[in-house]
Design a protein around this motif. Structure first.
Motif, PDB file in Angstrom:
ATOM      1  N   LYS A   1       1.929 -71.603  17.487  1.00  0.00           N
ATOM      2  CA  LYS A   1       0.765 -70.884  16.983  1.00  0.00           C
ATOM      3  C   LYS A   1       0.099 -70.113  18.126  1.00  0.00           C
ATOM      4  O   LYS A   1       0.249 -70.493  19.296  1.00  0.00           O
ATOM      5  N   PRO A   2      -0.653 -69.077  17.821  1.00  0.00           N
ATOM      6  CA  PRO A   2      -1.356 -68.346  18.889  1.00  0.00           C
ATOM      7  C   PRO A   2      -2.235 -69.251  19.743  1.00  0.00           C
ATOM      8  O   PRO A   2      -2.353 -69.038  20.954  1.00  0.00           O
ATOM      9  N   GLU A   3      -2.809 -70.288  19.138  1.00  0.00           N
ATOM     10  CA  GLU A   3      -3.670 -71.190  19.909  1.00  0.00           C
ATOM     11  C   GLU A   3      -2.894 -72.103  20.858  1.00  0.00           C
ATOM     12  O   GLU A   3      -3.496 -72.831  21.646  1.00  0.00           O
ATOM     13  N   ASP A   4      -1.570 -72.050  20.803  1.00  0.00           N
ATOM     14  CA  ASP A   4      -0.763 -72.780  21.786  1.00  0.00           C
ATOM     15  C   ASP A   4      -0.607 -71.995  23.083  1.00  0.00           C
ATOM     16  O   ASP A   4      -0.027 -72.500  24.047  1.00  0.00           O
ATOM     17  N   THR A   5      -1.114 -70.786  23.109  1.00  0.00           N
ATOM     18  CA  THR A   5      -1.049 -69.964  24.322  1.00  0.00           C
ATOM     19  C   THR A   5      -1.829 -70.620  25.444  1.00  0.00           C
ATOM     20  O   THR A   5      -3.026 -70.883  25.308  1.00  0.00           O
ATOM     21  N   ASP A   6      -1.155 -70.904  26.547  1.00  0.00           N
ATOM     22  CA  ASP A   6      -1.763 -71.614  27.666  1.00  0.00           C
ATOM     23  C   ASP A   6      -0.781 -71.597  28.836  1.00  0.00           C
ATOM     24  O   ASP A   6       0.372 -71.182  28.685  1.00  0.00           O
ATOM     25  N   ILE A   7      -1.237 -72.098  29.957  1.00  0.00           N
ATOM     26  CA  ILE A   7      -0.335 -72.435  31.051  1.00  0.00           C
ATOM     27  C   ILE A   7       0.013 -73.914  30.893  1.00  0.00           C
ATOM     28  O   ILE A   7      -0.890 -74.756  30.780  1.00  0.00           O
ATOM     29  N   TYR A   8       1.283 -74.219  30.895  1.00  0.00           N
ATOM     30  CA  TYR A   8       1.757 -75.584  30.679  1.00  0.00           C
ATOM     31  C   TYR A   8       2.213 -76.188  32.012  1.00  0.00           C
ATOM     32  O   TYR A   8       2.941 -75.537  32.779  1.00  0.00           O
ATOM     33  N   TYR A   9       1.781 -77.416  32.246  1.00  0.00           N
ATOM     34  CA  TYR A   9       2.101 -78.130  33.481  1.00  0.00           C
ATOM     35  C   TYR A   9       2.806 -79.438  33.171  1.00  0.00           C
ATOM     36  O   TYR A   9       2.388 -80.198  32.300  1.00  0.00           O
ATOM     37  N   CYS A  10       3.837 -79.703  33.934  1.00  0.00           N
ATOM     38  CA  CYS A  10       4.530 -80.980  33.864  1.00  0.00           C
ATOM     39  C   CYS A  10       3.933 -81.912  34.909  1.00  0.00           C
ATOM     40  O   CYS A  10       3.607 -81.475  36.023  1.00  0.00           O
TER      41      CYS A  10
END
Length: 121
Positions: free
Chosen positions: A86-95
């Motif tokens: 979804k558009p709201e999943d737009t983010d920087i993702y960190y492991c």
């Protein structure tokens, strides 16, 4: 020094899928926990998914049923499969990988460099 390298995210259309990978320079077999976080500008870091050493998983309510965290010990890699984006999943993702006896986000845990995921048509 332990290195954790994340795969490239990228633009994805709404409803699409993307798999993120996080490869460690050490064995993850005995790690205490592995997790994925995400963060947008001026927002707090949000825990997305956790995989414990016992194999149990937990997910944020916002991604439950759409995201799956998994591991491949032979490849020292942690994955985050993201479906029905979804558009709201737009983010920087960190492991984040926590060696025993530490927990996620501890000073002794290991972080990936972050990868941008953008959901847009």
């Amino acid at each position: 020094q332990v290195q954790v390298v994340e795969s490239v995210g990228g633009p994805v259309q709404p409803g699409g899928s993307l798999r993120l990978a996080c490869s460690a320079s050490v064995s993850i077999f005995s790690m205490n926990a592995m997790g994925w976080f995400r963060q947008a500008p001026v927002k707090e870091l949000e825990l997305v998914a956790v995989l414990s050493s016992s194999g149990s998983t937990n997910y944020a309510d916002s991604v439950q049923g759409r995201f799956t965290i998994s591991r491949d010990n032979a490849k020292n890699t942690v994955y985050l499969q993201m479906n029905r984006l979804k558009p709201e999943d737009t983010d920087i993702y960190y492991c984040n990988i926590a060696p025993p006896p530490y927990g996620l986000r501890s000073r002794r845990s290991y972080w990936g460099q972050g990868t941008q995921v953008t959901i847009s048509s």
